[in-house]
Motif scaffolding. Structure first.
Motif, PDB file in Angstrom:
ATOM      1  N   GLY A 274       9.419  -3.157   0.974  1.00 30.73           N
ATOM      2  CA  GLY A 274       8.694  -2.048   0.367  1.00 30.73           C
ATOM      3  C   GLY A 274       7.497  -2.521  -0.426  1.00 30.73           C
ATOM      4  O   GLY A 274       6.423  -1.879  -0.414  1.00 30.73           O
ATOM      5  N   LEU A 275       7.638  -3.660  -1.104  1.00 32.16           N
ATOM      6  CA  LEU A 275       6.555  -4.181  -1.935  1.00 32.16           C
ATOM      7  C   LEU A 275       5.444  -4.784  -1.089  1.00 32.16           C
ATOM      8  O   LEU A 275       4.270  -4.438  -1.247  1.00 32.16           O
ATOM      9  N   PHE A 276       5.785  -5.681  -0.175  1.00 27.10           N
ATOM     10  CA  PHE A 276       4.765  -6.346   0.648  1.00 27.10           C
ATOM     11  C   PHE A 276       4.297  -5.468   1.804  1.00 27.10           C
ATOM     12  O   PHE A 276       3.236  -5.734   2.385  1.00 27.10           O
ATOM     13  N   GLY A 277       5.065  -4.437   2.138  1.00 26.68           N
ATOM     14  CA  GLY A 277       4.682  -3.553   3.238  1.00 26.68           C
ATOM     15  C   GLY A 277       4.210  -2.190   2.776  1.00 26.68           C
ATOM     16  O   GLY A 277       4.250  -1.223   3.541  1.00 26.68           O
ATOM     17  N   LYS A 278       3.746  -2.103   1.526  1.00 28.49           N
ATOM     18  CA  LYS A 278       3.391  -0.799   0.954  1.00 28.49           C
ATOM     19  C   LYS A 278       2.221  -0.132   1.673  1.00 28.49           C
ATOM     20  O   LYS A 278       2.060   1.087   1.613  1.00 28.49           O
ATOM     21  N   HIS A 279       1.383  -0.921   2.374  1.00 22.86           N
ATOM     22  CA  HIS A 279       0.260  -0.347   3.120  1.00 22.86           C
ATOM     23  C   HIS A 279       0.621  -0.033   4.569  1.00 22.86           C
ATOM     24  O   HIS A 279      -0.238   0.406   5.336  1.00 22.86           O
ATOM     25  N   GLY A 280       1.882  -0.282   4.933  1.00 14.70           N
ATOM     26  CA  GLY A 280       2.302  -0.046   6.309  1.00 14.70           C
ATOM     27  C   GLY A 280       2.277  -1.289   7.171  1.00 14.70           C
ATOM     28  O   GLY A 280       2.569  -1.237   8.365  1.00 14.70           O
ATOM     29  N   TYR A 281       1.921  -2.431   6.589  1.00 11.36           N
ATOM     30  CA  TYR A 281       1.945  -3.730   7.264  1.00 11.36           C
ATOM     31  C   TYR A 281       2.222  -4.772   6.188  1.00 11.36           C
ATOM     32  O   TYR A 281       2.194  -4.467   4.992  1.00 11.36           O
ATOM     33  N   ILE A 282       2.489  -6.028   6.582  1.00  5.01           N
ATOM     34  CA  ILE A 282       2.904  -7.057   5.640  1.00  5.01           C
ATOM     35  C   ILE A 282       1.683  -7.754   5.040  1.00  5.01           C
ATOM     36  O   ILE A 282       0.925  -8.436   5.732  1.00  5.01           O
ATOM     37  N   THR A 283       1.501  -7.571   3.741  1.00  3.91           N
ATOM     38  CA  THR A 283       0.427  -8.229   3.020  1.00  3.91           C
ATOM     39  C   THR A 283       0.811  -9.675   2.721  1.00  3.91           C
ATOM     40  O   THR A 283       1.928  -9.957   2.295  1.00  3.91           O
ATOM     41  N   ALA A 294      -6.936  -6.272   7.912  1.00  8.10           N
ATOM     42  CA  ALA A 294      -6.625  -7.569   8.496  1.00  8.10           C
ATOM     43  C   ALA A 294      -6.932  -8.723   7.552  1.00  8.10           C
ATOM     44  O   ALA A 294      -6.321  -9.786   7.642  1.00  8.10           O
ATOM     45  N   SER A 295      -7.863  -8.540   6.615  1.00  5.85           N
ATOM     46  CA  SER A 295      -8.219  -9.617   5.700  1.00  5.85           C
ATOM     47  C   SER A 295      -7.110  -9.934   4.709  1.00  5.85           C
ATOM     48  O   SER A 295      -7.163 -10.963   4.038  1.00  5.85           O
ATOM     49  N   SER A 296      -6.111  -9.071   4.588  1.00  9.35           N
ATOM     50  CA  SER A 296      -5.001  -9.326   3.656  1.00  9.35           C
ATOM     51  C   SER A 296      -3.732  -9.757   4.381  1.00  9.35           C
ATOM     52  O   SER A 296      -2.670  -9.815   3.782  1.00  9.35           O
ATOM     53  N   VAL A 297      -3.837 -10.088   5.665  1.00  4.36           N
ATOM     54  CA  VAL A 297      -2.697 -10.468   6.503  1.00  4.36           C
ATOM     55  C   VAL A 297      -2.827 -11.945   6.869  1.00  4.36           C
ATOM     56  O   VAL A 297      -3.936 -12.462   6.995  1.00  4.36           O
ATOM     57  N   ALA A 298      -1.700 -12.637   7.024  1.00  2.00           N
ATOM     58  CA  ALA A 298      -1.704 -14.030   7.478  1.00  2.00           C
ATOM     59  C   ALA A 298      -0.651 -14.213   8.564  1.00  2.00           C
ATOM     60  O   ALA A 298       0.388 -13.555   8.562  1.00  2.00           O
TER      61      ALA A 298
END
Length: 464
Positions: A274-283, A294-298
């Motif tokens: 819930g915390l890392f996926g709050k935008h709907g994808y894994i930050t 995409a700039s916040s994804v690795a």
């Protein structure tokens, strides 16, 4: 002819830590890397079968004391690599012959015992540097680890369960027996270390979204650690995976762990998602200044084999697919005209040391093995979802890794942003011999047939 394996007897290891020991370790590493940079000869490009045979004979040599990546990393041991990069060392489909099986089992046993001795000595570290006469230095080059215990458990579990794979090699059964003895001998030491890790977690609140994190106030290291960021997804996913493996091996009690965490294990994971996926994808990191996208994804969100992701859950598949689609759809994640995916879209801390002595791992570089894990998670997604959404992409990734391996004369640890061997003044890339078997295992899963087969004591290449 079957051979009985003589496993290493109990030895008196001594471990050192501290500023002076770290200086000594850095000196040993510097000499090794500089020597490798200017003295190692490149192997010419060759067929995959020839390169694999050479890698296996180099990686699992009977003269090795520890399961190392390859050149130039042979002067140091990386416990965390057992989780990230070595999960299929004992896959029978990747073993050349009975002699190779014996070497692998013996080396894995020696390596796991050394790391367990370090845990018993309260040395839980990212890197162990040999200092002669069974003396070792524990070093954390950037920060305390979050995944070393996971790596040790993964190595232990692999050897314990060697006899559960279909195999004609007697060494597998012998290794499994040795692994179970190791678990009995060091169970209490592992239990203590895992509960210490659990007790170090701290609550973090982000506008009502709460979770226990291992790196609230200081960074923790996990695989690619040169950004030294706090509140990273991958470091916390490794902690969760450590708990899961510890429970599965019977090292820790789930009820006791949940009492310490103050929540069930499923709630702990749900809060992380819930915390890392709050935008709907894994930050990648909660501290990342990047705007959502995409700039916040690795790429390292794929995490370890049998690790964080349980893609049988619809909600987890949705997060995985959304993150994957961001990576696939962003050209900055890709080496042009290939399916080599870079770790991230930028390289925020490409410091002078990264240009002179050390590669910049966490950014505009490509780890073939992370791409292998990316392909493997894609295949898992398709299996659990009953679709064929990502299989073709997974196959493209594996084909490009094969092509790069043949072009560069060995299985690479790292490729540059241009798809070449990564070089700095003091570093000429690394040949990751011990990571090669994992590639073959995932290839078989993707294509339904092994890339290499062993007939009449020779290697043959399958078409794909």
């Amino acid at each position: 002819m079957h051979r009985h394996i003589s496993f290493s007897s109990h030895r008196e290891y001594r471990f050192y830590q501290g500023p002076f020991a770290s200086c000594v370790a850095n000196g040993i590493q510097a000499v090794n890397f500089l020597g490798d940079r200017f003295l190692r000869r490149y192997r010419p490009s060759a067929g995959i079968e020839e390169l694999y045979a050479h890698s296996v004979n180099s990686a699992f040599s009977p003269t090795e004391d520890f399961l190392v990546t390859g050149a130039p990393h042979a002067s140091a041991y990386y416990p965390r690599d057992f989780a990230w990069f070595y999960p299929d060392v004992l896959d029978p489909e990747t073993i050349l012959d009975s002699e190779d099986a014996v070497r692998r089992v013996r080396l894995l046993d020696k390596s796991v015992r050394l790391m367990l001795e370090a845990v018993r000595s309260d040395v839980v570290t990212t890197t162990i540097v040999p200092a002669g006469n069974d003396r070792y230095i524990g070093v954390n080059y950037f920060s305390l680890p979050s995944d070393t215990l996971l790596g040790i458990l993964a190595g232990l579990e692999q050897i314990m369960r060697a006899d559960q794979r279909t195999s004609s090699y007697l060494a597998m059964a012998q290794g499994a027996h040795a692994g179970r003895l190791l678990l009995g001998e060091y169970r209490k030491d592992l239990e203590k270390a895992i509960f210490q890790l659990a007790g170090s977690l701290q609550p973090f609140d982000d506008n009502g979204l709460t979770a226990l994190l291992c790196d609230v106030t200081a960074p923790r290291s996990a695989a690619t650690d040169t950004r030294a960021e706090r509140r990273r997804f991958v470091t916390n996913a490794c902690v969760y995976a450590t708990f899961v493996r510890g429970i599965r091996l019977g090292v820790i009690d789930q009820i006791e762990l949940e009492g310490l965490l103050g929540r069930t294990l499923s709630q702990y994971k749900k809060q992380l998602l819930g915390l890392f996926g709050k935008h709907g994808y894994i930050t990648h990191s909660l501290d990342s200044p990047s705007e959502p996208g995409a700039s916040s994804v690795a790429l390292d969100f794929v995490n370890v084999h049998q690790g964080f992701w349980d893609l049988s859950e619809v909600s987890e598949r949705a997060l995985f697919a959304a993150t994957t689609d961001l990576i696939l759809g962003e050209p900055r994640f890709r080496i042009p005209d290939t399916s080599h995916f870079l770790v991230s879209t930028d390289n925020p801390q490409n410091k002078v040391i990264h240009k002179i002595a050390a590669p910049a791992y966490q950014g505009r570089s490509c780890w073939p093995t992370f791409n292998v894990e990316f392909a493997d998670r894609m295949l898992e997604y398709d299996e659990f979802s009953g679709t064929d959404k990502y299989r073709s992409c997974a196959r493209d990734i594996l084909r490009d890794i094969r092509r790069a391996t043949e072009t560069h004369g060995g299985y690479q640890e790292l490729l540059s942003e241009e798809g070449q061997k990564y070089r700095t003044w003091a570093y000429q890339s690394a040949v990751a011999h011990s990571w090669f078997p994992r590639f073959l295992t995932v290839w078989s899963r993707a294509f339904g047939t092994p890339l290499l087969s062993w007939n009449s004591q020779s290697l043959e290449v399958a078409s794909a």
